[in-house]
Design an enzyme around this catalytic site. Structure first.
Site, PDB file in Angstrom:
ATOM      1  N   HIS A 152     -10.293   0.508 -15.580  1.00 12.32           N
ATOM      2  CA  HIS A 152     -10.250  -0.951 -15.520  1.00 12.32           C
ATOM      3  C   HIS A 152     -10.444  -1.556 -16.909  1.00 12.32           C
ATOM      4  CE1 HIS A 152     -14.546  -0.005 -15.286  1.00 12.32           C
ATOM      5  NE2 HIS A 152     -14.785  -1.221 -15.756  1.00 12.32           N
ATOM      6  N   ASP A 189     -12.153  -5.070 -18.397  1.00 11.60           N
ATOM      7  CA  ASP A 189     -13.124  -6.019 -17.855  1.00 11.60           C
ATOM      8  C   ASP A 189     -12.553  -7.419 -17.677  1.00 11.60           C
ATOM      9  OD1 ASP A 189     -15.221  -4.219 -17.611  1.00 11.60           O
ATOM     10  OD2 ASP A 189     -15.900  -4.536 -19.670  1.00 11.60           O
ATOM     11  N   HIS A 192     -11.344   1.399 -19.426  1.00  7.84           N
ATOM     12  CA  HIS A 192     -12.442   2.357 -19.447  1.00  7.84           C
ATOM     13  C   HIS A 192     -12.814   2.765 -18.025  1.00  7.84           C
ATOM     14  CE1 HIS A 192     -14.211  -1.699 -19.611  1.00  7.84           C
ATOM     15  NE2 HIS A 192     -15.231  -1.220 -18.918  1.00  7.84           N
ATOM     16  N   ARG A 216     -24.733  -4.957 -20.888  1.00  7.88           N
ATOM     17  CA  ARG A 216     -23.446  -5.290 -21.496  1.00  7.88           C
ATOM     18  C   ARG A 216     -23.372  -6.758 -21.872  1.00  7.88           C
ATOM     19  NH1 ARG A 216     -18.512  -4.968 -17.780  1.00  7.88           N
ATOM     20  NH2 ARG A 216     -18.359  -7.234 -17.968  1.00  7.88           N
TER      21      ARG A 216
END
Length: 263
Positions: A97, A99, A239, A254
């Site tokens: 995916h 983000d 990722h 994150r």
């Protein structure tokens, strides 16, 4: 500061040393990291014990920060997303995916800091979407020109996962626009269909592209240690967080740098 790099592959991914991300960085260092981000796409740093505030401040040197509409965040610092996965909160990033592609302005970059790592497992892989696109045959590249894809938050964040959250409806009910970008701006996590194709055609082409982008030739794999930091260009990578560590726990913070509207 003398920034040094060790390349993980010929095409992308580098370990970066010679910089302390917890400090207020001079503009020359920020500019050099920006250049490396575009050139190498994924920058990895060892031994960077960042507080949430320091992580936020570092990420903010590269743009305004995103607050995730669904995922848990630190209450005292909502720009920091909490990825705390264990048997009571199962991993859901174990797919390829990019983000927040369901946003009108998908993020420019992500900054991921390792806080708690299982004794074995929990690696993250990144895929170079530019290399994947360039490896396609010319006829297929021409077919993809001008196509657009629908990206939906519901594909990776289904409603039933969040029904126990009292603020669920407030965060979940949003508009999910069509993403526009040449190349492989599709991902298994959020892309639902290609707008210009029939349903079966879309399904077949997306299946091909999802598998193609994850080929080992386009990827790197990172084995985390506590206080490692990853800084990646979200615009041309995907990722995959490997979910092979349960019943152990994996905790990451994150920060996400806002981007521009794709074209």
């Amino acid at each position: 500061m003398a920034i040094e790099t060790i390349h993980l592959t010929r095409g992308f991914g580098s370990i970066v040393s010679g910089v302390d991300l917890s400090q207020e960085l001079p503009q020359s260092v920020v500019d050099r990291l920006s250049e490396l981000l575009v050139e190498r796409k994924v920058l990895l740093f060892r031994h960077q014990p960042l507080t949430p505030q320091a992580q936020r401040d570092f990420a903010a040197r590269f743009g305004t920060l995103h607050v995730h509409p669904i995922y848990p965040v630190l209450p005292e610092l909502p720009e920091i997303l909490l990825l705390d996965t264990h048997e009571a909160f199962l991993p859901d990033n174990d797919n390829w995916h990019t983000d927040v592609t369901f946003s009108k302005t998908p993020p420019l970059a992500g900054v991921l800091a390792a806080k708690r790592i299982p004794s074995v497992g929990g690696d993250t892989l990144w895929s170079d979407c530019t290399a994947a696109y360039e490896a396609l045959s010319a006829p297929l590249q021409r077919l993809l020109e001008g196509l657009t894809a629908q990206h939906s938050v519901a594909k990776s964040f289904p409603a039933e996962r969040w029904q126990s959250d009292p603020k669920f409806k407030e965060r979940y009910e949003r508009t999910h626009p069509v993403s526009r970008r040449k190349g492989l701006f599709v991902n298994e996590g959020f892309t639902t269909h290609i707008n210009e194709l029939k349903a079966r055609e879309s399904e077949a082409l997306l299946k091909l592209l999802f598998a193609h982008a994850g080929q080992p030739e386009f990827t790197i794999r990172w084995r985390w240690a506590v206080d490692d930091v990853a800084f990646w260009d979200n615009r041309n990578t995907q990722h995959y967080a490997v979910a092979d560590y349960l019943p152990e726990r994996r905790t990451m913070h994150r920060a996400t740098v806002n981007g521009d509207e794709p074209f």
